[in-house]
Each structure stands twice: as structure tokens, then as C-alpha cells.
Design a protein around this motif. Structure first.
Motif, mmCIF file in Angstrom:
data_model
loop_
_atom_site.group_PDB
_atom_site.id
_atom_site.type_symbol
_atom_site.label_atom_id
_atom_site.label_comp_id
_atom_site.label_asym_id
_atom_site.label_seq_id
_atom_site.Cartn_x
_atom_site.Cartn_y
_atom_site.Cartn_z
ATOM 1 N N ALA A 1 -27.229 20.936 96.966
ATOM 2 C CA ALA A 1 -28.438 20.175 95.971
ATOM 3 C C ALA A 1 -29.325 20.777 95.619
ATOM 4 O O ALA A 1 -29.999 20.581 94.396
ATOM 5 N N TYR A 2 -29.997 21.464 95.989
ATOM 6 C CA TYR A 2 -31.165 22.486 95.411
ATOM 7 C C TYR A 2 -30.459 23.357 94.106
ATOM 8 O O TYR A 2 -30.850 23.859 93.131
ATOM 9 N N HIS A 3 -29.121 23.956 94.173
ATOM 10 C CA HIS A 3 -28.838 25.215 93.441
ATOM 11 C C HIS A 3 -28.398 24.186 92.238
ATOM 12 O O HIS A 3 -28.788 24.127 91.196
ATOM 13 N N LYS A 4 -28.287 22.703 92.106
ATOM 14 C CA LYS A 4 -28.510 21.446 91.035
ATOM 15 C C LYS A 4 -28.967 20.819 90.635
ATOM 16 O O LYS A 4 -29.556 21.535 89.345
ATOM 17 N N ASP A 5 -30.390 21.053 91.321
ATOM 18 C CA ASP A 5 -31.301 20.857 90.980
ATOM 19 C C ASP A 5 -32.391 21.714 90.223
ATOM 20 O O ASP A 5 -33.118 21.691 89.324
ATOM 21 N N HIS A 6 -32.302 23.195 89.979
ATOM 22 C CA HIS A 6 -33.065 23.968 90.050
ATOM 23 C C HIS A 6 -32.440 25.050 89.683
ATOM 24 O O HIS A 6 -32.691 26.599 89.569
ATOM 25 N N GLY A 7 -31.793 25.134 88.630
ATOM 26 C CA GLY A 7 -30.143 26.159 88.424
ATOM 27 C C GLY A 7 -30.842 27.016 87.181
ATOM 28 O O GLY A 7 -30.985 27.713 87.298
ATOM 29 N N ASP A 8 -32.242 26.625 86.346
ATOM 30 C CA ASP A 8 -32.646 27.515 85.821
ATOM 31 C C ASP A 8 -33.660 28.567 86.632
ATOM 32 O O ASP A 8 -33.801 29.514 85.590
ATOM 33 N N LYS A 9 -33.430 28.594 87.953
ATOM 34 C CA LYS A 9 -34.505 29.700 88.486
ATOM 35 C C LYS A 9 -33.402 30.864 89.036
ATOM 36 O O LYS A 9 -33.190 32.057 89.705
ATOM 37 N N PHE A 10 -31.897 30.418 88.443
ATOM 38 C CA PHE A 10 -30.687 30.903 88.785
ATOM 39 C C PHE A 10 -30.104 31.125 87.817
ATOM 40 O O PHE A 10 -28.963 31.609 87.587
ATOM 41 N N PRO B 1 -23.620 30.743 89.461
ATOM 42 C CA PRO B 1 -22.723 30.117 90.576
ATOM 43 C C PRO B 1 -23.730 30.180 92.244
ATOM 44 O O PRO B 1 -23.688 31.792 92.634
ATOM 45 N N LEU B 2 -23.002 29.069 92.494
ATOM 46 C CA LEU B 2 -23.514 29.473 94.321
ATOM 47 C C LEU B 2 -23.197 30.519 95.172
ATOM 48 O O LEU B 2 -24.358 30.952 95.745
ATOM 49 N N ALA B 3 -22.036 30.817 95.227
ATOM 50 C CA ALA B 3 -21.618 31.862 95.704
ATOM 51 C C ALA B 3 -21.876 32.737 95.061
ATOM 52 O O ALA B 3 -22.199 33.987 96.420
ATOM 53 N N LYS B 4 -22.262 33.416 94.099
ATOM 54 C CA LYS B 4 -23.260 34.928 94.068
ATOM 55 C C LYS B 4 -24.293 35.069 94.364
ATOM 56 O O LYS B 4 -25.111 36.133 94.855
ATOM 57 N N ARG C 1 -26.141 32.414 96.551
ATOM 58 C CA ARG C 1 -26.867 32.653 98.086
ATOM 59 C C ARG C 1 -27.592 32.177 98.645
ATOM 60 O O ARG C 1 -28.943 31.236 98.879
ATOM 61 N N ASP C 2 -27.925 34.033 98.810
ATOM 62 C CA ASP C 2 -29.412 33.813 99.407
ATOM 63 C C ASP C 2 -30.133 34.058 98.763
ATOM 64 O O ASP C 2 -31.090 33.537 99.267
ATOM 65 N N GLU C 3 -29.874 34.331 97.749
ATOM 66 C CA GLU C 3 -31.784 33.726 96.496
ATOM 67 C C GLU C 3 -31.732 32.037 96.983
ATOM 68 O O GLU C 3 -32.671 31.500 97.146
ATOM 69 N N VAL C 4 -30.766 31.392 96.830
ATOM 70 C CA VAL C 4 -30.804 29.709 96.676
ATOM 71 C C VAL C 4 -32.202 29.440 98.320
ATOM 72 O O VAL C 4 -32.430 28.720 98.461
ATOM 73 N N ALA C 5 -31.164 29.680 99.355
ATOM 74 C CA ALA C 5 -30.989 29.688 100.622
ATOM 75 C C ALA C 5 -32.961 30.375 100.836
ATOM 76 O O ALA C 5 -33.715 29.460 101.060
ATOM 77 N N ALA C 6 -33.242 31.232 100.321
ATOM 78 C CA ALA C 6 -34.549 31.841 100.539
ATOM 79 C C ALA C 6 -35.392 30.699 99.242
ATOM 80 O O ALA C 6 -36.876 30.499 99.592
ATOM 81 N N ALA C 7 -35.452 30.294 98.542
ATOM 82 C CA ALA C 7 -35.835 29.755 97.802
ATOM 83 C C ALA C 7 -35.934 27.786 98.242
ATOM 84 O O ALA C 7 -37.600 27.538 98.276
ATOM 85 N N TRP C 8 -35.128 27.365 98.947
ATOM 86 C CA TRP C 8 -35.545 26.479 99.616
ATOM 87 C C TRP C 8 -36.369 26.565 100.907
ATOM 88 O O TRP C 8 -37.089 25.140 101.063
ATOM 89 N N THR C 9 -35.787 27.667 101.230
ATOM 90 C CA THR C 9 -36.829 27.822 102.250
ATOM 91 C C THR C 9 -38.506 27.536 101.870
ATOM 92 O O THR C 9 -39.156 26.738 102.856
#
Length: 623
Positions: free
Chosen positions: A210-219, A472-475, A477-485
Motif C-alpha cells: 500500500a505504501y509503495h502504491k501511494d508513494h511511488g514518486d519517492k521510489f 518495482p517493490l521487489a527492487k 523493498r528495504d527503502e519502502v520499509a524504512a520510509a513506512w517506519t
């Protein structure tokens, strides 16, 4: 920056600054507007002068790129119209300057060019025509256009200086504004760090998706561009360039002063810490002892022997030594001479008489200089024709083949030099400058010839632009997890800050609250209204404190956390001559702006200004 463009577009001070900025870009950052590449539509007429659409477009691009504003955004906020208004003001002030008699003589402009450090040879610190021509070519100007722009700018500066003299604000206005600005406020603060919010849970797979979908511009991947680069070496244009004896002699005669060599002298120099020791050295040398023996017999380690190699009188290392040193006969010693380094004694050890370097001796150097000049001229002329061909729509590879240039193809590359494929980019001369130039162009555009150094110049064309895309999220994933946290920690900090505000408003001691929640307690220094002395405190927090009463609270976000403040004291302004002077200066500029606004309208009425908005509307820029 966009807020400034939106709210300050009508300010005469901004208009004046834009006039000077546009003049600067007219000199250094646009294609030569004096070179006709076909008929150009007229967007504005000022008196008997016209402004072509090409000129507005080129200068708009340069101003937007210099401010790092996307072209489409800059156009949306009215920068195109501001650029045009500034060009109009430039012509108005130039005409006004001529009417007032502000005519800048040719020799004054020439002198200004000759002393400009941008055109000096680093080896000689003298004006270099080759460097001058390379700089003009890199900026897309010819010599006549540059000189005309210089003269216009110098004349307008005289008018602007005269315009803003004499506007003086009344003290009755300065005093209350100074009191308003210099009132100070003191607060106690509690600073919270997001990283301290450790109760945030680990994200689930659904959270990450959900975070990756909503904040794709960050990645997103960076923007990539494919380029064609033409690399030009001045040496290639100088091969076979012949220099006749007549040309060399003419150059020699015109630059005779360069071949008049002054008398040169070399010395043994002794530096002593006291006048007495220096006098002892002088007596020993004049008594017939060698300098080194005199130094040894001085019996002081601080006495040093520092020879001075063949030097002209004007270039002596210590100016005070020039006259006494050049009055010596061979083997003689000066009286002690004091400098910041100690007491000096010079002993003359060699002389080379002043002389005129004969033509035959100077000829090889002259021929080299003339060949380099011819090479620069040939490069300048050929590059102009090459750019004309590109402007006429000739493909870059075909134009390069016609002129004998080699085109280097650069694969998809980001501004930082990384490639889309991950393969390292082949090293290019002036690579950073090439990439900076390329990322300031639109797709299909070619840059003017840009000098990399005294020999190498480049022309860059953008073949394609690959916009950023979400990785893509797979590439990531760690950055998305850190941003969500980080987001969840920031939310927890905001909730805690709201609770702290309530406790402070209820009268709890701030130091106790800080200890209880794990925050950092501090008391501010007396804060100014403009937050200029607020240090790390956010300006919005200071602003809110200046609307609060004693005991009132405010909170604001900081990098990596939040700060909560409670106002504890309000201090009226104290008399401050420096602050009054600053306010007076600000008001003086405002009054001068009012005067300038009136003059601007008078000049428009006097000389006549018409704008064809339908022509201006042809400028359209994509995101």
C-alpha cells in the motif's frame, strides 16, 4: 522561488533585478541574438527597436534553468511575461541613458574587457584573445554582440544608480517599524526525535504494498537522457596553419612593449631578527667577508640566507628592497631594511641589462601564438556553420560528416553520470559540464559550442529523454520499509507533541514533562520576529510564538522530529542604531521602487511599447 515569482512579479525592484539578470544571460547564456538564422517573429516593439520571439524563448530558458525551475512550471507562473517585461525595460533604460548623454566610449568598454579575469591567461595573467573568443563561442555570442551588450549594461547601471539616490524615509516611519522588528520573545522548548519512538510495529507485506502504491514518486529511477556529443580540439584546426614573416613582424611591432625586458638582478639576501645583527652582517660583507661566512659568524640560528634569483625591480619580493637593491654595484651590500619578516640585507651577485628581445628570438613564440589564434578563429567559424546546419534541421551525424567532426554517442545516462544499463560511462572530457549542459536542454535541442578548457570545446545534443519511472517493490523493498517506519514514527511524535502541549497549557513544569517523555528541554535566547537568530528552531514556530501570549504554546515539525514551545517572556525593543539603519535602508529601497515604477511608466509612454500577445502565446513548454 515559485511563491516569489507569483507574489513579486509587479515589484519594480524585481523588474530592475531581472533587467540585470537578463543582461547577464544575454552575455553568457544564450545563442547570439544578432546572428540571423531566418526571419524571426516580433513579439514586442519598443520605440524603433524590436524584440524577436527567439530572444524571449532563449532568455526564458536560461533564467528558468538557472533557477532550476521546470520550463512548464516557470511559464505557468508568468516567467515568460516577466522576461519579456525585463527586456522591454532594458531597451527603455538604454534609450533613456542615451537621451541623458550616458554614452560609454569604446575604449572604456575595451578596458573593461581587457581586465576581466574571465579572459586572462592563467600562465601570464594577461588578456588572451583566444580565451576571449572561446568564451564567446561557448556562450553563443559574437564579438560585436558582446561589446554592444557590455556598453548597454554599463550605461543602464549609471541610470539605475541615479534613480535610487535621494529616497530617504521619515524617522516617524522608521521608529515604529524598528520597534516592531526588534521586539524579542523567550520560550522554553521540548524537542522530540522521531527515532526515539520505538513502539512502532514492523510493516506487513500489505503495508509495504500500500505504501509503495501511494508513494511511488519517492521510489523513482532518475531521468535518463541519450546524447550525441561533438568534441572539438583547437589543435586540429591549427594543423597546417601557416604564419608568414610579415604577419609575425606585424605582431611583433604592434606588441613591442611585450619585448622590452627590464634590467634583472640577483642577490644574496640575509634576514636577521634585529637591526644590530643585520648591521653586523653589513659590516662583515663590506669588510670583505663572503656572505655565508658573515652569516655563520653572526652566531644566531635565526639569521638566514635566502638568495633572490634574477628579478625585475618591480617584482622584488619586498617592495622596500627595490630601490636600495637596484642602486648597488656588484658585490656591494645594502644598509639594513626592515619588513614584517625582519631586517634584510641584500648583496648584489649578478646583473642582466635591460634589453629589447630581437624579432628573430621572439619569432618562434610569436608564430605559435598566431597559429593558436588562427586555430581559434577557424574553430569559431566552423562551429558557427555547424550550429547553423543543426538549426536548419540537418541531422547531427550528417552535419558532423560534412564538417569532418566525430560524434560520440552517449547511452541513457543520468545527471550524476550513472547509466540506465549499469555499465560505467566512458570518460568524456569535461564530463560533468557536458551532463550539466545536456540536462538544461529540451529533447532535440543542441547546445552552443561550450568551452571545456583552452583547447577542448563540445556541442551537445539531446536525442531522447527517458522520464523517471517508479521502481518495482521487489527492487526497493528495504527503502519502502524504512520510509513506512519513518512515517509511523513521525505520526507517533506528532501525537506525543499534542499531549505535551496540553500538559504545558495546564501549567506543568516543562523540564519535568521533557524528562517524563524522553524529550530534550532547553530555554531559547531572546528570539527576533524574523527568526534570524532562531538557530535550529523552525521559523513557523517562532512566528506562532509572536502571535501568542505569555504561557501560550506552539509546536512545529523539525528535520527528524518535532519541537514544542511555551512562551515565557516578551521583551520590548531596545534602542539600536544598527537596526534603525537597516530599516531605513529597506524603506529607502521601497521608496526608490515607487519612484522607479513611476519612471518605468513614463518611459513606456514616451517611447511607446506594443506587445503582440498572439506571438508570445506561440511559446509552449511541456512538463
Amino acid at each position: 522561488m515559485l511563491q516569489i515569482l507569483r507574489h513579486k512579479a509587479g515589484s519594480i525592484v524585481v523588474k530592475v533585478l531581472f533587467v540585470l539578470l537578463i543582461l547577464s544571460f544575454a552575455i553568457w547564456g544564450v545563442g547570439d541574438i544578432f546572428r540571423n538564422r531566418g526571419q524571426t517573429d516580433t513579439v514586442a516593439t519598443v520605440g524603433d527597436q524590436t524584440i524577436p520571439l527567439q530572444q524571449v524563448d532563449a532568455q526564458f530558458r536560461n533564467v528558468a534553468q538557472a533557477q532550476r525551475i521546470p520550463l512548464a512550471v516557470a511559464q505557468q507562473f508568468g516567467l515568460v511575461q516577466q522576461v519579456l517585461d525585463s527586456q522591454i525595460s532594458s531597451l527603455l533604460y538604454a534609450q533613456f541613458a542615451r537621451d541623458l548623454g550616458y554614452v560609454v566610449p569604446q575604449d572604456v568598454v575595451a578596458d573593461a574587457v581587457r581586465v576581466d579575469p574571465r579572459f586572462k591567461d592563467p600562465a601570464t595573467n594577461q588578456f588572451s584573445r583566444d580565451i576571449f573568443l572561446q568564451a564567446l563561442q561557448g556562450s553563443g555570442l559574437n564579438e560585436a554582440g558582446f561589446i554592444a551588450s557590455q556598453r548597454s549594461q554599463m550605461a543602464q547601471q549609471q541610470v539605475l544608480r541615479a534613480l535610487f539616490v535621494g529616497a530617504e524615509p521619515p524617522k516617524a516611519l522608521v521608529d515604529p517599524i524598528t520597534r516592531y522588528r526588534r521586539e524579542t520573545r523567550v520560550a522554553e522548548t521540548i524537542t522530540l526525535r522521531n527515532a526515539d519512538q520505538t513502539r512502532v510495529p514492523q510493516p506487513t507485506a500489505a503495508d509495504l504494498e500500500a505504501y509503495h502504491k501511494d508513494h511511488g514518486d519517492k521510489f523513482q529511477s532518475p531521468e535518463y537522457r541519450t546524447l550525441s556529443v561533438v568534441i572539438l580540439n583547437a589543435d586540429d584546426f591549427g594543423k597546417g596553419a601557416a604564419v608568414s614573416e610579415d604577419e609575425a613582424r606585424t605582431y611583433y611591432e604592434k606588441n613591442q612593449a611585450n619585448y622590452e625586458k627590464p634590467e634583472l638582478r640577483k642577490f644574496d639576501q640575509v634576514i636577521a631578527p634585529t637591526k644590530e645583527l643585520a648591521a653586523q652582517i653589513v659590516a662583515a660583507v663590506r669588510g670583505g667577508k663572503p656572505v655565508q661566512q658573515a652569516v655563520d659568524e653572526a652566531g644566531n640560528a635565526s639569521v638566514t640566507l635566502v638568495p633572490v634569483d634574477f628579478t625585475a625591480k618591480a617584482n622584488m619580493p619586498v617592495a622596500a628592497l627595490a630601490e636600495p637593491g637596484f642602486a648597488l654595484q656588484q658585490g656591494q651590500a645594502t644598509d639594513p631594511v626592515q619588513s614584517p619578516f625582519g631586517w634584510h640585507v641584500l648583496v648584489l651577485t649578478g646583473t642582466q641589462a635591460a634589453r629589447t628581445v630581437p624579432f628573430e628570438e621572439a619569432r618562434p613564440e610569436i608564430e605559435t601564438a598566431l597559429r593558436q589564434s588562427k586555430a581559434a578563429d577557424a574553430l569559431y567559424e566552423t562551429a558557427n556553420k555547424f550550429e547553423d546546419a543543426l538549426a536548419d534541421g540537418v541531422a547531427i551525424d550528417k552535419a558532423a560528416q560534412e564538417f569532418g567532426f566525430t560524434v560520440t554517442t552517449v547511452p541513457a545516462v543520468a545527471k550524476d553520470g550513472s547509466t540506465q544499463s549499469g555499465t560505467p560511462l566512458a570518460v568524456l572530457p569535461g564530463q560533468a559540464q557536458i551532463l550539466t549542459t545536456a540536462f538544461g536542454l529540451q529533447q532535440g535541442d543542441a547546445s552552443p559550442m561550450t568551452a571545456i578548457d583552452n583547447k577542448i570545446s563540445v556541442i551537445v545534443r539531446v536525442e531522447s529523454i527517458l522520464p523517471p519511472t517508479t521502481e518495482p517493490l521487489a527492487k526497493v523493498r528495504d527503502e519502502v520499509a524504512a520510509a513506512w517506519t519513518e512515517q509511523k514514527q513521525a505520526e507517533a511524535t506528532a501525537t506525543l507533541a499534542t499531549d505535551i502541549e496540553k500538559r504545558l497549557q495546564a501549567g506543568e513544569a516543562a523540564v519535568d514533562v521533557a524528562k517524563a517523555v524522553g524529550g530534550q528541554y532547553a530555554e531559547t535566547q531572546p528570539l527576533l520576529r524574523d527568526a534570524s537568530n532562531a538557530g535550529a528552531l523552525p521559523a513557523p514556530l517562532v512566528r506562532d510564538l509572536f502571535t501568542a501570549k505569555v504561557g501560550g504554546t506552539a509546536t512545529a515539525e523539525t528535520p527528524g522530529g518535532r519541537v514544542v514551545a511555551r512562551l515565557t517572556r516578551i521583551d520590548p525593543a531596545k534602542p539600536d542604531a544598527t537596526a534603525e539603519a537597516a530599516v531605513s535602508q529597506d524603506l529607502r529601497r521601497s521608496l526608490a521602487g515607487d519612484i522607479g515604477a513611476g519612471l518605468d511608466q513614463v518611459l513606456r509612454d514616451r517611447y511607446g511599447v506594443s506587445i503582440d500577445q498572439s506571438v508570445l502565446a506561440r511559446l509552449k513548454y511541456e512538463e
